[in-house]
Design a protein around this motif. Structure first.
Motif, mmCIF file in Angstrom:
data_model
loop_
_atom_site.group_PDB
_atom_site.id
_atom_site.type_symbol
_atom_site.label_atom_id
_atom_site.label_comp_id
_atom_site.label_asym_id
_atom_site.label_seq_id
_atom_site.Cartn_x
_atom_site.Cartn_y
_atom_site.Cartn_z
ATOM 1 N N HIS A 97 145.431 38.247 88.406
ATOM 2 C CA HIS A 97 144.441 38.398 89.484
ATOM 3 C C HIS A 97 143.274 37.437 89.280
ATOM 4 N N ARG A 98 142.790 37.351 88.044
ATOM 5 C CA ARG A 98 141.671 36.433 87.771
ATOM 6 C C ARG A 98 142.075 34.984 88.017
ATOM 7 N N ILE A 99 143.299 34.629 87.672
ATOM 8 C CA ILE A 99 143.777 33.260 87.908
ATOM 9 C C ILE A 99 143.852 32.980 89.412
ATOM 10 N N ALA A 100 144.340 33.954 90.193
ATOM 11 C CA ALA A 100 144.434 33.767 91.646
ATOM 12 C C ALA A 100 143.048 33.628 92.271
ATOM 13 N N VAL A 101 142.087 34.430 91.791
ATOM 14 C CA VAL A 101 140.712 34.332 92.310
ATOM 15 C C VAL A 101 140.133 32.969 91.984
ATOM 16 N N ARG A 102 140.334 32.506 90.765
ATOM 17 C CA ARG A 102 139.835 31.167 90.387
ATOM 18 C C ARG A 102 140.455 30.088 91.259
ATOM 19 N N ARG A 103 141.755 30.212 91.508
ATOM 20 C CA ARG A 103 142.452 29.213 92.322
ATOM 21 C C ARG A 103 141.882 29.192 93.748
ATOM 22 N N ARG A 104 141.643 30.389 94.334
ATOM 23 C CA ARG A 104 141.073 30.442 95.683
ATOM 24 C C ARG A 104 139.674 29.855 95.714
ATOM 25 N N ARG A 105 138.868 30.175 94.707
ATOM 26 C CA ARG A 105 137.508 29.627 94.667
ATOM 27 C C ARG A 105 137.527 28.114 94.516
ATOM 28 N N LYS A 106 138.442 27.622 93.705
ATOM 29 C CA LYS A 106 138.552 26.174 93.505
ATOM 30 C C LYS A 106 138.971 25.491 94.800
ATOM 31 N N LEU A 107 139.915 26.088 95.518
ATOM 32 C CA LEU A 107 140.354 25.548 96.799
ATOM 33 C C LEU A 107 139.219 25.557 97.817
ATOM 34 N N ALA A 108 138.478 26.657 97.879
ATOM 35 C CA ALA A 108 137.358 26.745 98.821
ATOM 36 C C ALA A 108 136.281 25.721 98.481
ATOM 37 N N ALA A 109 135.995 25.545 97.198
ATOM 38 C CA ALA A 109 134.974 24.573 96.793
ATOM 39 C C ALA A 109 135.414 23.150 97.121
ATOM 40 N N SER A 110 136.675 22.844 96.885
ATOM 41 C CA SER A 110 137.143 21.485 97.186
ATOM 42 C C SER A 110 137.171 21.242 98.691
ATOM 43 N N LEU A 111 137.520 22.256 99.476
ATOM 44 C CA LEU A 111 137.509 22.122 100.927
ATOM 45 C C LEU A 111 136.085 21.923 101.436
ATOM 46 N N ALA A 112 135.142 22.682 100.897
ATOM 47 C CA ALA A 112 133.740 22.523 101.298
ATOM 48 C C ALA A 112 133.218 21.136 100.921
ATOM 49 N N ALA A 113 133.591 20.651 99.762
ATOM 50 C CA ALA A 113 133.164 19.315 99.348
ATOM 51 C C ALA A 113 133.762 18.242 100.256
ATOM 52 N N THR A 114 135.009 18.426 100.672
ATOM 53 C CA THR A 114 135.654 17.472 101.570
ATOM 54 C C THR A 114 134.965 17.455 102.930
ATOM 55 N N VAL A 115 134.652 18.633 103.456
ATOM 56 C CA VAL A 115 133.970 18.716 104.751
ATOM 57 C C VAL A 115 132.584 18.088 104.659
ATOM 58 N N ALA A 116 131.855 18.379 103.589
ATOM 59 C CA ALA A 116 130.517 17.810 103.424
ATOM 60 C C ALA A 116 130.581 16.291 103.307
ATOM 61 N N THR A 117 131.556 15.791 102.568
ATOM 62 C CA THR A 117 131.708 14.343 102.434
ATOM 63 C C THR A 117 132.049 13.710 103.781
ATOM 64 N N GLY A 118 132.930 14.332 104.544
ATOM 65 C CA GLY A 118 133.283 13.825 105.867
ATOM 66 C C GLY A 118 132.092 13.819 106.814
ATOM 67 N N ALA A 119 131.307 14.907 106.791
ATOM 68 C CA ALA A 119 130.120 14.971 107.647
ATOM 69 C C ALA A 119 129.110 13.902 107.251
ATOM 70 N N PHE A 120 128.951 13.695 105.970
ATOM 71 C CA PHE A 120 128.025 12.657 105.502
ATOM 72 C C PHE A 120 128.517 11.275 105.934
ATOM 73 N N GLY A 121 129.824 11.041 105.857
ATOM 74 C CA GLY A 121 130.386 9.764 106.292
ATOM 75 C C GLY A 121 130.173 9.540 107.782
ATOM 76 N N VAL A 122 130.385 10.592 108.583
ATOM 77 C CA VAL A 122 130.147 10.469 110.030
ATOM 78 C C VAL A 122 128.677 10.181 110.290
ATOM 79 N N PHE A 123 127.810 10.846 109.562
ATOM 80 C CA PHE A 123 126.375 10.601 109.714
ATOM 81 C C PHE A 123 126.038 9.148 109.400
ATOM 82 N N LEU A 124 126.588 8.621 108.324
ATOM 83 C CA LEU A 124 126.287 7.237 107.952
ATOM 84 C C LEU A 124 126.818 6.246 108.983
ATOM 85 N N VAL A 125 127.993 6.527 109.531
ATOM 86 C CA VAL A 125 128.587 5.595 110.476
ATOM 87 C C VAL A 125 127.862 5.642 111.826
ATOM 88 N N THR A 126 127.445 6.824 112.256
ATOM 89 C CA THR A 126 126.884 6.964 113.592
ATOM 90 C C THR A 126 125.371 6.835 113.659
#
Length: 175
Positions: free
Chosen positions: A71-100
């Motif tokens: 259970h602890r491993i599954a929770v860590r995996r979900r948190r890691k996935l959520a953190a990486s997804l949030a980082a990807t979205v933030a990076t994409g938004a920052f890139g759009v901001f820089l381009v536009t």
């Protein structure tokens, strides 16, 4: 390998077993007597609640621990996935901001003519013969020719035929 009598006494005391036939040796040997005194002192500490004895965890302990770890491993995996997804979205938004984004330098404002309230005495008429200097403009003028465009038309009989059922439907409706 044979154990000495003192080692056998030590082993039985450590395991909490009775000394049995080794009791005579324990009463005569000074090393075994010291061991017995220490054992008795530890036993008294245990009676007063000062010594803690481990409780048997019971059946299914390893299964419970395995499930908890999974259970602890599954929770860590979900948190890691959520953190990486949030980082990807933030990076994409920052890139759009820089381009536009626009540069910090704004162009100087263009002067606009002030509107006049007076009406001209005679309206200016457009030039009847436009100066055709561009091929695109010539094409647009040719397509805007009413005489030519009126000949290019669809056959209305083909358009009216599929609309006939709708005409019957709308006959009773008044706007």
């Amino acid at each position: 390998m044979t154990l000495s009598v003192c080692d056998q006494v030590t082993e039985r005391v450590a395991l909490g077993e009775s000394l049995g036939e080794l009791a005579e040796h324990a009463a005569a040997c000074p090393t075994c007597q010291r061991l017995a005194v220490v054992s008795n002192q530890l036993g008294q500490l245990g009676r007063f609640g000062m010594m803690h004895h481990e409780v048997d965890p019971g059946l299914g302990f390893s299964a419970r621990m395995t499930i908890g770890a999974q259970h602890r491993i599954a929770v860590r995996r979900r948190r890691k996935l959520a953190a990486s997804l949030a980082a990807t979205v933030a990076t994409g938004a920052f890139g759009v901001f820089l381009v536009t984004r626009t540069s910090g330098v704004t162009p100087p404002p263009t002067p606009t003519p002030e509107p006049t309230l007076s009406m001209p005495s005679k309206p200016s008429e457009p030039d009847p013969t436009p100066a055709v200097s561009d091929a695109d403009l010539a094409t647009l003028v040719q397509l805007a020719d009413v005489d030519h465009s009126s000949r290019i038309s669809a056959k209305w009989a083909r358009i009216k035929k599929p609309l006939a059922p709708y005409k019957k439907l709308l006959k009773g409706v008044t706007p």
